[in-house]
Design a protein around this motif. Structure first.
Motif, PDB file in Angstrom:
ATOM      1  N   ILE A  96     -95.290  12.526  77.428  1.00  0.00           N
ATOM      2  CA  ILE A  96     -94.590  11.917  76.296  1.00  0.00           C
ATOM      3  C   ILE A  96     -95.346  12.215  75.011  1.00  0.00           C
ATOM      4  CG2 ILE A  96     -93.953   9.714  75.242  1.00  0.00           C
ATOM      5  CD1 ILE A  96     -93.352   8.705  78.057  1.00  0.00           C
ATOM      6  N   GLY A  97     -96.704  12.148  75.105  1.00  0.00           N
ATOM      7  CA  GLY A  97     -97.527  12.473  73.944  1.00  0.00           C
ATOM      8  C   GLY A  97     -97.255  13.879  73.454  1.00  0.00           C
ATOM      9  N   MET A  98     -97.080  14.798  74.400  1.00  0.00           N
ATOM     10  CA  MET A  98     -96.787  16.192  74.039  1.00  0.00           C
ATOM     11  C   MET A  98     -95.468  16.265  73.280  1.00  0.00           C
ATOM     12  SD  MET A  98     -98.656  18.592  74.334  1.00  0.00           S
ATOM     13  CE  MET A  98     -97.965  19.629  73.072  1.00  0.00           C
ATOM     14  N   ALA A  99     -94.469  15.546  73.795  1.00  0.00           N
ATOM     15  CA  ALA A  99     -93.168  15.545  73.129  1.00  0.00           C
ATOM     16  C   ALA A  99     -93.302  14.946  71.729  1.00  0.00           C
ATOM     17  CB  ALA A  99     -92.164  14.753  73.960  1.00  0.00           C
ATOM     18  N   THR A 100     -94.078  13.858  71.640  1.00  0.00           N
ATOM     19  CA  THR A 100     -94.301  13.238  70.336  1.00  0.00           C
ATOM     20  C   THR A 100     -94.942  14.230  69.377  1.00  0.00           C
ATOM     21  OG1 THR A 100     -94.836  11.292  71.629  1.00  0.00           O
ATOM     22  CG2 THR A 100     -95.196  11.157  69.266  1.00  0.00           C
ATOM     23  N   LEU A 156    -100.370  16.710  58.176  1.00  0.00           N
ATOM     24  CA  LEU A 156     -99.247  15.797  58.300  1.00  0.00           C
ATOM     25  C   LEU A 156     -98.841  15.600  59.764  1.00  0.00           C
ATOM     26  CD1 LEU A 156     -98.094  14.258  56.107  1.00  0.00           C
ATOM     27  CD2 LEU A 156     -96.345  15.997  55.761  1.00  0.00           C
ATOM     28  N   PRO A 157     -98.645  16.702  60.519  1.00  0.00           N
ATOM     29  CA  PRO A 157     -98.313  16.499  61.936  1.00  0.00           C
ATOM     30  C   PRO A 157     -99.374  15.692  62.664  1.00  0.00           C
ATOM     31  CG  PRO A 157     -98.001  18.783  61.327  1.00  0.00           C
ATOM     32  CD  PRO A 157     -98.641  18.123  60.154  1.00  0.00           C
ATOM     33  N   ALA A 158    -100.653  15.994  62.403  1.00  0.00           N
ATOM     34  CA  ALA A 158    -101.708  15.263  63.105  1.00  0.00           C
ATOM     35  C   ALA A 158    -101.647  13.779  62.769  1.00  0.00           C
ATOM     36  CB  ALA A 158    -103.078  15.827  62.738  1.00  0.00           C
ATOM     37  N   ALA A 159    -101.419  13.474  61.471  1.00  0.00           N
ATOM     38  CA  ALA A 159    -101.337  12.072  61.071  1.00  0.00           C
ATOM     39  C   ALA A 159    -100.159  11.384  61.743  1.00  0.00           C
ATOM     40  CB  ALA A 159    -101.204  11.989  59.555  1.00  0.00           C
ATOM     41  N   LEU A 160     -99.004  12.029  61.687  1.00  0.00           N
ATOM     42  CA  LEU A 160     -97.817  11.427  62.297  1.00  0.00           C
ATOM     43  C   LEU A 160     -98.031  11.210  63.785  1.00  0.00           C
ATOM     44  CD1 LEU A 160     -94.981  13.418  60.530  1.00  0.00           C
ATOM     45  CD2 LEU A 160     -95.394  10.965  60.418  1.00  0.00           C
ATOM     46  N   PHE A 161     -98.620  12.237  64.428  1.00  0.00           N
ATOM     47  CA  PHE A 161     -98.832  12.122  65.870  1.00  0.00           C
ATOM     48  C   PHE A 161     -99.748  10.949  66.187  1.00  0.00           C
ATOM     49  CE2 PHE A 161    -101.821  13.103  69.329  1.00  0.00           C
ATOM     50  CZ  PHE A 161    -100.950  12.940  70.382  1.00  0.00           C
ATOM     51  N   THR A 162    -100.833  10.821  65.405  1.00  0.00           N
ATOM     52  CA  THR A 162    -101.777   9.747  65.698  1.00  0.00           C
ATOM     53  C   THR A 162    -101.118   8.393  65.500  1.00  0.00           C
ATOM     54  OG1 THR A 162    -103.409  11.250  64.805  1.00  0.00           O
ATOM     55  CG2 THR A 162    -104.150   9.057  65.316  1.00  0.00           C
ATOM     56  N   GLY A 188    -110.126  22.522  62.619  1.00  0.00           N
ATOM     57  CA  GLY A 188    -110.820  22.225  63.865  1.00  0.00           C
ATOM     58  C   GLY A 188    -110.855  20.737  64.135  1.00  0.00           C
ATOM     59  N   ILE A 189    -111.200  19.981  63.088  1.00  0.00           N
ATOM     60  CA  ILE A 189    -111.260  18.521  63.251  1.00  0.00           C
ATOM     61  C   ILE A 189    -109.891  17.956  63.588  1.00  0.00           C
ATOM     62  CG2 ILE A 189    -111.593  16.358  62.008  1.00  0.00           C
ATOM     63  CD1 ILE A 189    -113.988  17.452  60.760  1.00  0.00           C
ATOM     64  N   LEU A 190    -108.874  18.489  62.917  1.00  0.00           N
ATOM     65  CA  LEU A 190    -107.530  17.957  63.165  1.00  0.00           C
ATOM     66  C   LEU A 190    -107.092  18.237  64.596  1.00  0.00           C
ATOM     67  CD1 LEU A 190    -105.796  18.801  59.805  1.00  0.00           C
ATOM     68  CD2 LEU A 190    -106.297  16.553  60.730  1.00  0.00           C
ATOM     69  N   ILE A 191    -107.401  19.454  65.087  1.00  0.00           N
ATOM     70  CA  ILE A 191    -107.023  19.775  66.461  1.00  0.00           C
ATOM     71  C   ILE A 191    -107.805  18.907  67.440  1.00  0.00           C
ATOM     72  CG2 ILE A 191    -107.149  21.561  68.222  1.00  0.00           C
ATOM     73  CD1 ILE A 191    -106.484  23.528  65.924  1.00  0.00           C
ATOM     74  N   ALA A 192    -109.097  18.721  67.146  1.00  0.00           N
ATOM     75  CA  ALA A 192    -109.890  17.828  67.999  1.00  0.00           C
ATOM     76  C   ALA A 192    -109.285  16.434  67.989  1.00  0.00           C
ATOM     77  CB  ALA A 192    -111.331  17.787  67.494  1.00  0.00           C
ATOM     78  N   LEU A 193    -108.829  16.017  66.799  1.00  0.00           N
ATOM     79  CA  LEU A 193    -108.200  14.706  66.670  1.00  0.00           C
ATOM     80  C   LEU A 193    -106.986  14.591  67.584  1.00  0.00           C
ATOM     81  CD1 LEU A 193    -108.363  12.238  64.642  1.00  0.00           C
ATOM     82  CD2 LEU A 193    -106.448  13.328  63.508  1.00  0.00           C
ATOM     83  N   ASN A 197    -106.202   4.904  62.569  1.00  0.00           N
ATOM     84  CA  ASN A 197    -106.744   6.243  62.391  1.00  0.00           C
ATOM     85  C   ASN A 197    -105.689   7.183  61.837  1.00  0.00           C
ATOM     86  OD1 ASN A 197    -109.254   5.601  63.249  1.00  0.00           O
ATOM     87  ND2 ASN A 197    -108.954   6.295  65.370  1.00  0.00           N
ATOM     88  N   GLY A 198    -104.459   7.020  62.349  1.00  0.00           N
ATOM     89  CA  GLY A 198    -103.365   7.862  61.860  1.00  0.00           C
ATOM     90  C   GLY A 198    -103.123   7.632  60.382  1.00  0.00           C
ATOM     91  N   ILE A 199    -103.138   6.357  59.973  1.00  0.00           N
ATOM     92  CA  ILE A 199    -102.888   6.055  58.564  1.00  0.00           C
ATOM     93  C   ILE A 199    -104.003   6.632  57.700  1.00  0.00           C
ATOM     94  CG2 ILE A 199    -102.624   4.187  56.905  1.00  0.00           C
ATOM     95  CD1 ILE A 199    -101.459   2.521  59.204  1.00  0.00           C
ATOM     96  N   PHE A 200    -105.232   6.570  58.213  1.00  0.00           N
ATOM     97  CA  PHE A 200    -106.371   7.164  57.523  1.00  0.00           C
ATOM     98  C   PHE A 200    -106.111   8.660  57.275  1.00  0.00           C
ATOM     99  CE2 PHE A 200    -110.413   8.990  56.842  1.00  0.00           C
ATOM    100  CZ  PHE A 200    -111.315   7.987  56.521  1.00  0.00           C
ATOM    101  N   THR A 201    -105.679   9.362  58.364  1.00  0.00           N
ATOM    102  CA  THR A 201    -105.395  10.791  58.229  1.00  0.00           C
ATOM    103  C   THR A 201    -104.314  11.013  57.183  1.00  0.00           C
ATOM    104  OG1 THR A 201    -105.607  10.714  60.611  1.00  0.00           O
ATOM    105  CG2 THR A 201    -105.132  12.844  59.627  1.00  0.00           C
ATOM    106  N   PHE A 202    -103.321  10.161  57.203  1.00  0.00           N
ATOM    107  CA  PHE A 202    -102.229  10.254  56.252  1.00  0.00           C
ATOM    108  C   PHE A 202    -102.767  10.132  54.835  1.00  0.00           C
ATOM    109  CE2 PHE A 202     -97.968   9.498  54.727  1.00  0.00           C
ATOM    110  CZ  PHE A 202     -97.238  10.266  55.632  1.00  0.00           C
TER     111      PHE A 202
END
Lengths: 665, 298, 211
Positions: free
Chosen positions: C96-100, C123-129, C7-12, C155-160
């Motif tokens: 573009i964000g969607m494509a990313t 992983l996808p959420a981290a990469l996307f962020t 849930g948190i990741l999707i919210a992210l 924030n992305g690196i944090f998720t990573f």
């Protein structure tokens, strides 16, 4: 029917078209030439269409061959389901266009010889038919070139106009460049197989050394004819320049010969690679979405229709891409849905785009302008033309209950089915669904604009003379085509049944079970039921309103203009303003340019005017620099050109000597 | 029972509009029009004569007829409380979306037929926004098809059992939200359009039907009531488990009523977006649908 | 727990997409950071310890309160109006964000992880962020929005870091956090300076400085 009779009918039809066209050259009076040309095309087409229908109804393929003077193969023609499908569209649309030209050409004030034009028209019809029945590469190329050249001369009928000459040049260069790729493709295939007969090539299916390279060549060469973005640049130039019945033919069926070539070559190549399907899907999505976007930004009625051809080629490519993906991943039902939708859309587009060009031609002829923003209110003086244009508009937007919906629904259905399959299907399906959705919405916007602004409201500029309804010979073809739109929409199962042999031919060539088409019968039946219900509801409601209004006052009044006392026709929304929110939103792709300034101050000067135009991005950004570069490069070679014969002979001798030394070294 | 299910939307649809208005009245501290006011309005309009502008042609008169016929056809496809619509078939989502498109096309050209610049403006905005709705709708449907493995609206909604819900909760919630935005946009509701505005310049849907009156306006009003119902069922569908029991028709209608009340609350509490902000909202809906699709694929 | 984490990741991801489409982004970036700081609480391997709680609280305060405060102050001082003319429009940015995002899911499927991930989405959420942060830096004009882009990137690196489960990567993470913290300060000062010198903070006009 026996095979020999079908063959006879086909050859007789072609002979009638050829001889009638040739005879036109000898006739002196323009009226007689027109009638002779039209009559021979109609008669020949009707003869030739019979074998095509017979084969689609379940007859076996027919073929004939004989020796000829050309090397590496025999003069052979044949009619299998694939050829028959394209022949049906070509000859059907040719017949109605020829009928249309009877009145249309009479009213056009053109220079030059009527007989020659009639001959060119017949030759174009004949060459298109020959392209799809040729079973030999040399014959195919010959017909291909004749088709390109006759249509070039027809496009430049009004060559006294600068714009027409420019359009003609672009068309000639594009079609020859495309043909060059086809030539290389056929040379490579001929070298590898040692023959130019298509029979020999199909024997090699699956054993070519570099099938992907051949596919790319076919995609570029035939794609240039079909008008895939970014190979489409000739299309919006050439189609508006041609006389309308020729535009109808070019846009409706001639560009489809490119798709025919592509399909034919795919049959030769054998089992496809998934990357081919991806290529088709990507081209389809690009052509579809950008085609309709550019159409939306146009002010020129026929140019708008030309861009819509690119859009529809995109839809067809999406269908064929799905089909090819189905074959590459061995999903028979998905392959059947994709191919059936794509192939049916080929015929449907021939019908409604022909219809739209014919109706637009009538409107343009009676008002003497193609500028949408100067037109308006044409439905009143031209009710039948307007009705036909409306039918074509609904069909091209893919709305029920007309034919466009049937083919698009099949493609949608294939994509929905693909959604639940394993990768890569969901991705491909999502691409198809999203692009078809956007295309559908934009197409509705575009044709609401085209029909609404041209035929509804009041005239936006005073015409020199009041517009008149088109002549009888122009109306009849429009009604025939409108009827065909409705018939296919209501009888969807019949249409799917007609296209089934073609799909089966394709799938069986790739050794897939051929019965998968029957999986589409359910949805086809439901569509036609829904279409009937829709019409029934409409009649019911019309009856209800009639009863309700009976005996009540029904008055006329002026349009409510929010209290403004003196509305003028010029205050109506124009096509440009109607499309502005969308063109602005997609401005990144369109690069619409605005001219003129805003009105300034409390009493703006009357010179303040606003206009915009949307040039083709590909032409401006890619081809213009490319050709300018080529020009600059080649102009350096001018140094070698002196006009002295002695020097030229020297060049030739030096080259020959050099080659000899190279060879003997 | 089948007849009952088939007739229900046609009888109850105008009630939804009444509910929305009542909710808004309560929020504004008014007593508001009675719940059945939409029915009275329809009856009154049906009893009138007709006035047609001299600029118009038969398109203007055909517009309301085709608009309603197409909406009724969409209604025949839409499921109700776990029961298939009378016309339901595999792939009926395509028909559903396209008959609504047909209805919109004729509303738009009927507006252009009047030659009024205001109606032209409304028509232009309508086609703009509806184009942007398409990707949200189709990608959302694609996600639902992916999750349920069904190809008809009824199949999709009746497969969404609580088990499926727990497995795909985020994706389904996203689709429902995206469809909620589609619902508001297609029904000309705040924050996209204001059904009660009285300034022609700012209207979208209402301005297109300015010139219609009498029985024609009744047809149009009834068609919009039906559209409220069927697009509402698209929002309620993914949220409400349905398996085809008889009582589910009741819960379905109750959910629709709740949706109408929620719409009223949204209309009372949210401001209307600037016209330039609407595309962003619709693209946002598309983004949510595609995120749902991506989640459904993983 | 995985439901909450998902849930948190999707919210992210959703907030990330919103950031791409928004012209006022400080609060959204703060929300993203606050959401993220909940993550360590949910996926500690050894149960809830004081250390984890302190880290979570610390990053919550830093990302959710301190950074936005600082940035709001910078905005007030520099009198920045919101980003009006980004290089890439907001709707296009979202697409573009969607494509990313799609690309991140594909990449996430390809990248091998040492050990087991908490969720398929990490992983996808981290990469996307990370990618969306980079995109913001590239596609926006104002220096302030670029700073925000860096924060999203962080924030992305944090998720990573979270993706590679466990407490140890927090050391690295903290280092990165410090870097960004310094960067925010530096940028804040730079903003002031640019503003004083040129009376605006359009970063693209800095190229007029080159010789």
């Amino acid at each position: 029917m026996p095979e020999i009779l079908l063959l006879f009918l086909l050859l007789a039809g072609m002979f009638v078209i050829l001889s009638g066209g040739a005879a036109c050259l000898l006739v002196r009076t323009p009226g007689a030439a027109r009638r002779l040309g039209a009559a021979s095309v109609v008669a020949g087409s009707l003869l030739g269409i019979l074998p095509a229908i017979a084969i689609l109804l379940g007859g076996g393929p027919i073929s004939a061959e004989t020796d000829w003077a050309m090397p590496f193969g025999r003069l052979s023609i044949g009619l299998d389901a694939l050829s028959a499908w394209f022949l049906l569209g070509i000859l059907g649309l040719s017949a109605v266009s020829a009928l249309y030209s009877l009145d249309y050409s009479r009213r056009e004030h053109t220079h030059g010889r009527t007989g020659a034009r009639e001959f060119l028209f017949s030759a174009l019809v004949l060459s298109m038919a020959l392209v799809v029945v040729a079973q030999n590469a040399l014959l195919f190329l010959l017909a291909w070139e004749v088709m390109a050249l006759t249509s070039f001369f027809l496009v430049t009928s009004e060559s006294e106009k600068e714009s027409v000459r420019r359009a003609g040049w672009i068309y000639l260069v594009a079609s020859q460049a495309g043909a060059a790729f086809v030539l290389v493709l056929f040379l490579l295939m001929g070298r590898e197989s040692g023959s130019t007969d298509f029979d020999a090539w199909i024997g090699l299916a699956g054993r070519w050394a570099h099938p992907s390279a051949l596919f790319v060549l076919a995609l570029v060469g035939f794609g240039a004819k079909a008008g895939f973005m970014p190979l489409h640049v000739w299309l919006p130039e050439a189609h508006p320049a041609a006389p309308s019945h020729v535009s109808a033919l070019m846009s409706g069926v001639m560009i489809k010969t490119g798709l025919y070539g592509l399909l034919r070559v795919m049959l030769f190549l054998g089992p496809p690679d998934p990357s081919w399907a991806w290529a088709l899907l990507a081209l389809g999505a690009t052509s579809g979405v950008l085609g309709v976007l550019f159409a939306l930004a146009q002010h020129d009625l026929k140019r708008l229709l030309a861009y819509h051809s690119i859009e529809n080629i995109g839809i067809i490519a999406l269908g064929l891409g799905l089909g090819l993906m189905g074959i590459a991943t061995e999903r028979p039902l998905l392959a059947a849905a994709g191919f059936a939708g794509g192939l049916l859309h080929i015929l449907n587009h021939a019908i409604f785009k022909g219809l739209l060009f014919l109706a637009a031609g009538a409107a343009v002829q009676s008002t003497a302008t193609r500028d949408i923003d100067r037109l308006g209110g044409l439905l009143k003086p031209m009710p039948r033309t307007g009705f036909s244009f409306l039918v074509g508009s609904i069909a091209i937007c893919g709305l029920p209950p007309l034919n466009g919906f049937v083919s698009e629904a099949l493609i949608y259905y294939g994509a929905l089915r693909g959604m639940v399959d394993g990768l890569p299907w969901p991705v491909a399906s999502a691409v198809v669904l999203a692009s078809l959705g956007i295309i559908g919405g934009l197409a509705c916007a575009c044709f609401a604009k085209a029909f609404g602004v041209v035929f509804l409201g009041s005239p936006r500029s005073a015409a020199a003379e009041p517009p008149k309804e088109a002549g009888t010979w122009m109306q009849a073809p429009m009604f025939i085509l409108s009827g065909a739109c409705l018939a296919i929409g209501l009888a969807a199962p019949v249409a799917v049944g007609l296209v089934a042999p073609v799909v089966e031919q394709i799938t069986s060539t790739f050794a897939q079970p051929s019965s998968a088409v029957s999986g589409l019968e359910g949805i086809a039946r439901s569509i036609s039921v829904a279409s009937f219900i829709l019409l029934g509801l409409l009649l019911l409601l019309a009856g209800v309103r009639f009863l309700v209004l009976r005996g009540r006052p029904v008055r006329g009044a002026v349009t409510w203009d929010c209290g403004y006392a003196k509305p003028t026709p010029r205050m109506q929304y124009t096509a440009s303003s109607f499309a502005q929110p969308l063109t602005h939103f997609f401005g990144g792709f369109l690069r619409t340019r605005a001219h003129g300034g805003r009105p300034e101050g409390l009493f703006p000067r009357p010179t303040a005017a606003f206009s915009s135009h949307t040039p083709d991005v590909c032409t401006e950004e890619a081809y213009a620099p490319l050709f300018q570069g080529a020009l600059a490069l080649f102009s350096r070679l001018k140094g070698f050109q002196h006009g002295r014969l002695q020097l030229y002979v020297l060049y030739v001798s030096v080259t020959l000597l050099g080659l000899l030394i190279l060879k003997l070294r | 029972m089948v007849v009952f299910h088939a007739v229900l939307p046609f009888v109850l649809a105008p009630l939804l509009a009444g509910l929305i208005n009542k909710t808004k009245a309560v929020f504004a501290g008014r007593r508001g029009a009675p719940l059945l006011q939409p029915y009275y309005d329809l009856g009154k309009l049906l009893g009138k004569g007709a006035v047609y502008s001299a600029t118009t042609t038969w398109i203007f008169r055909a517009g309301p007829l085709i608009g309603l016929a197409a909406t009724v056809a969409a209604c025949l496809v839409a499921p109700l409380g776990g029961r298939p619509g009378p016309l339901s078939f595999e792939g009926d989502v395509i028909l559903f979306a396209y008959v609504l498109g047909l209805s919109r096309f004729f509303t738009v050209i009927a507006a252009l037929d009047t030659g009024s610049s205001f109606e032209g403006m409304g028509a232009s905005r309508e086609v703009h926004f509806s184009t942007l709705v398409e990707p949200a709708l189709w990608l959302g449907l694609a996600a639902l098809v992916r999750i349920t493995g069904q190809f008809s609206l009824h199949g999709v909604f009746s497969t969404l059992s609580p088990d499926v819900w727990t497995a795909h909760a985020p994706a389904l919630a996203l689709v429902a939200t995206a469809f909620g935005i589609v619902f508001l946009a297609e029904n000309a509701r705040i924050p996209v359009d204001d059904p009660n505005t009285h300034l022609e310049l700012t209207m979208i849907h209402e301005v297109m039907v300015l010139d219609h009156g009498g029985p024609d306006l009744a047809l149009i009003e009834y068609a919009s009531a039906l559209r409220l119902w069927i697009l509402g069922s698209l929002v309620v569908g993914p949220l409400l488990p349905q398996s085809g029991e008889g009582w589910e028709a009741v819960s379905f209608v109750a959910a629709l009523a709740a949706l109408a009340v929620a719409t009223g609350v949204v209309e009372s509490t949210l401001p209307r977006l600037r016209l330039l902000g609407v595309p962003k909202l619709l693209v946002g809906a598309g983004v949510m649908s595609s995120l749902a699709l991506v989640l459904a694929l993983v | 727990m995985p439901v909450l984490v998902n849930g948190i990741l999707i919210a992210l991801i959703l907030v990330g997409l919103l950031i791409l489409g928004a012209s006022r982004m400080i609060r959204l970036v703060a929300l993203q950071g606050a959401l993220l700081s909940l993550m360590p609480l949910l996926i500690t391997p050894h149960g809830l310890t004081w250390r984890v709680a302190a880290l979570s609280l610390g990053s919550m305060i830093l990302k959710g309160i301190v950074f936005p405060r600082l940035l709001f102050r910078a905005v007030k001082h520099a009198q920045v109006r919101r980003e009006l003319q980004p290089y890439v429009g907001y709707s296009s940015s979202m697409v573009i964000g969607m494509a990313t995002l799609a690309a991140s899911f594909w990449l996430g499927g390809q990248l091998p992880l040492p050990g087991e991930a908490v969720s398929d989405l990490v992983l996808p959420a981290a990469l996307f962020t990370i990618l969306s942060g980079l995109f913001l830096v590239v596609a926006r004009r104002k220096a302030l929005t670029q700073v925000l882009g860096f924060l999203v990137l962080e924030n992305g690196i944090f998720t990573f870091g979270v993706a590679v489960v466990g407490g140890i990567p927090f050391l690295i993470e903290l280092g990165v956090l410090m870097d960004v913290f310094v960067a925010v300060f530096v940028m804040g000062i730079a903003l002031q300076q640019i503003n004083q010198a040129f009376e605006h903070i359009d970063a693209d006009q800095m190229n007029s400085l080159k010789g």
